[in-house]
Enzyme design. Structure first.
Site, PDB file in Angstrom:
ATOM      1  N   ASN A  57      -3.829   6.057  -1.247  1.00 28.25           N
ATOM      2  CA  ASN A  57      -3.513   6.155   0.184  1.00 28.25           C
ATOM      3  C   ASN A  57      -2.862   7.474   0.574  1.00 28.25           C
ATOM      4  OD1 ASN A  57      -4.626   3.815   1.238  1.00 28.25           O
ATOM      5  ND2 ASN A  57      -2.960   2.587   0.424  1.00 28.25           N
ATOM      6  N   SER A 102       0.822  -1.209   0.000  1.00 26.77           N
ATOM      7  CA  SER A 102       0.000   0.000   0.000  1.00 26.77           C
ATOM      8  C   SER A 102       0.854   1.257   0.000  1.00 26.77           C
ATOM      9  CB  SER A 102      -0.860   0.061   1.261  1.00 26.77           C
ATOM     10  OG  SER A 102      -1.672  -1.060   1.359  1.00 26.77           O
ATOM     11  N   GLU A 130      -3.709   0.262  -8.862  1.00 21.25           N
ATOM     12  CA  GLU A 130      -2.624   1.205  -9.136  1.00 21.25           C
ATOM     13  C   GLU A 130      -1.408   0.394  -9.592  1.00 21.25           C
ATOM     14  OE1 GLU A 130      -3.210   4.963  -6.166  1.00 21.25           O
ATOM     15  OE2 GLU A 130      -2.419   3.172  -5.223  1.00 21.25           O
TER      16      GLU A 130
END
Ligand code: NAD
Length: 291
Positions: free
Chosen positions: A190, A119, A152
């Site tokens: 994020n 992440s 992504e």
């Protein structure tokens, strides 16, 4: 390069979801976790989620049966030698990921690609911990994987063009929309989402509002489908903390300082839904604020 067999390491929330979509898209799936209990519960979750998709008419029973047959569990990393691509979804901890790559790479043929679902961590740095930086990149799926459309795609500095193109094509065959992102801490989603969640935790910490008030405010006032504290529990508070630490250290800016209350919850092992308690307590019939 033709991808037929996918290897997935880490069978938690994300690895299980990635296995689900790969199997439905027709790929053979090899799934591994250090915890055999987690591996078994991932299979049960995939089963339950596919049953729900059949019930809603999104997939046929035949699709489900075929997909489930394509998923095999692996006890050791040696089995991953037959994979065309390995999708790594282990705990968001750089040392854990590096250690895994060191154990995994000797078992892989030189052409096998590796994509990390991290992440927030630097893809360039993770790639450098493998024996194949050119064949390594980030493929960051969203949670819950079967429902969320975005992935992504992040290139490290050494990622070869062919690697990016193969992974981009692969992700599209899963029915996902890839977005190209540069290798900066926490990427796009994020980078924007986690400071908002962290700020909600500060609002709780400073007594601006209760857990319920903060979540209700953001659901009704900003039209978010989930309140930020509910969302933090859903993501996992350990993952939230790890992303904030990466932003804080990677961008050297105090505005990303993880809220001390988030640190406390993680220290207590209150990691959210996955451990039964976070900002809410999930052990009863309906979630209630845990304090
Ligand atoms: P999780 O805690 O649900 O699962 C991680 C799993 O990795 C655990 O089952 C653990 O047993 C396993 N594991 C740890 N070390 C291992 C090893 N050496 N070998 C094999 N298995 C190992 O976490 P998660 O939410 O599934 O997150 C996994 C990755 O996906 C992290 O990098 C995280 O940042 C990323 N991610 C998470 C979310 C989210 O919303 N939770 C969203 C996108 C990406």
């Amino acid at each position: 390069m033709n991808i037929t067999t996918t290897g997935i390491i880490g069978a938690g929330q994300m690895g299980g979801g990635i296995a689900h979509v790969c199997a439905l898209a027709g790929y053979d799936v090899l799934l591994h976790d250090i915890s055999t209990e987690t591996l078994q519960s991932a299979l049960a979750t995939i089963n339950g989620n596919m049953a729900r998709q059949v019930k809603k008419g999104r997939i046929s029973e035949e699709d489900r049966d075929q997909a489930l047959k394509r998923i095999t569990t692996a006890d050791t990393l040696a089995d991953f030698g037959r994979c065309d691509i390995v999708l790594e979804a282990v705990t968001e901890d750089e040392a854990v990921k590096r250690d895994l790559y060191a154990q995994l790479c000797p078992h892989l043929p030189p052409a096998t690609l590796i994509a990390s679902n991290t992440s927030s961590l630097s893809i360039t740095r993770l790639a450098a911990a493998t024996d194949r930086p050119g064949k390594f990149m980030g493929a960051h799926f969203m949670n819950p994987v079967p429902l969320m459309e975005l992935v992504e795609l992040i290139r490290g500095i050494a990622t070869e063009d062919a690697t990016y193109e193969i992974v981009e094509g692969f992700v599209k065959t899963l029915g996902k929309r890839p977005v190209k992102v540069e290798d900066f801490p926490a990427f796009i989603v994020n980078r924007v989402l986690m400071p908002m969640i962290n700020e909600a935790i500060y609002a709780l910490y400073e007594g601006v509002g209760t857990v319920e008030a903060i979540d209700t405010a953001m659901r009704l006032g900003a039209h978010h489908p989930m309140g930020p504290l509910e969302l933090a529990d859903f993501i996992g508070l350990d993952t939230c903390l790890s992303v904030m630490q990466t932003l804080y250290e990677g961008l050297a800016d105090s505005k990303y300082r993880p809220c001390p209350l988030l640190v406390k919850y993680v220290e207590a092992g209150w990691l959210g839904r996955k451990t039964g308690r976070g900002f809410y307590d999930y052990r009863g019939e309906t979630p209630v604020p845990s304090r």
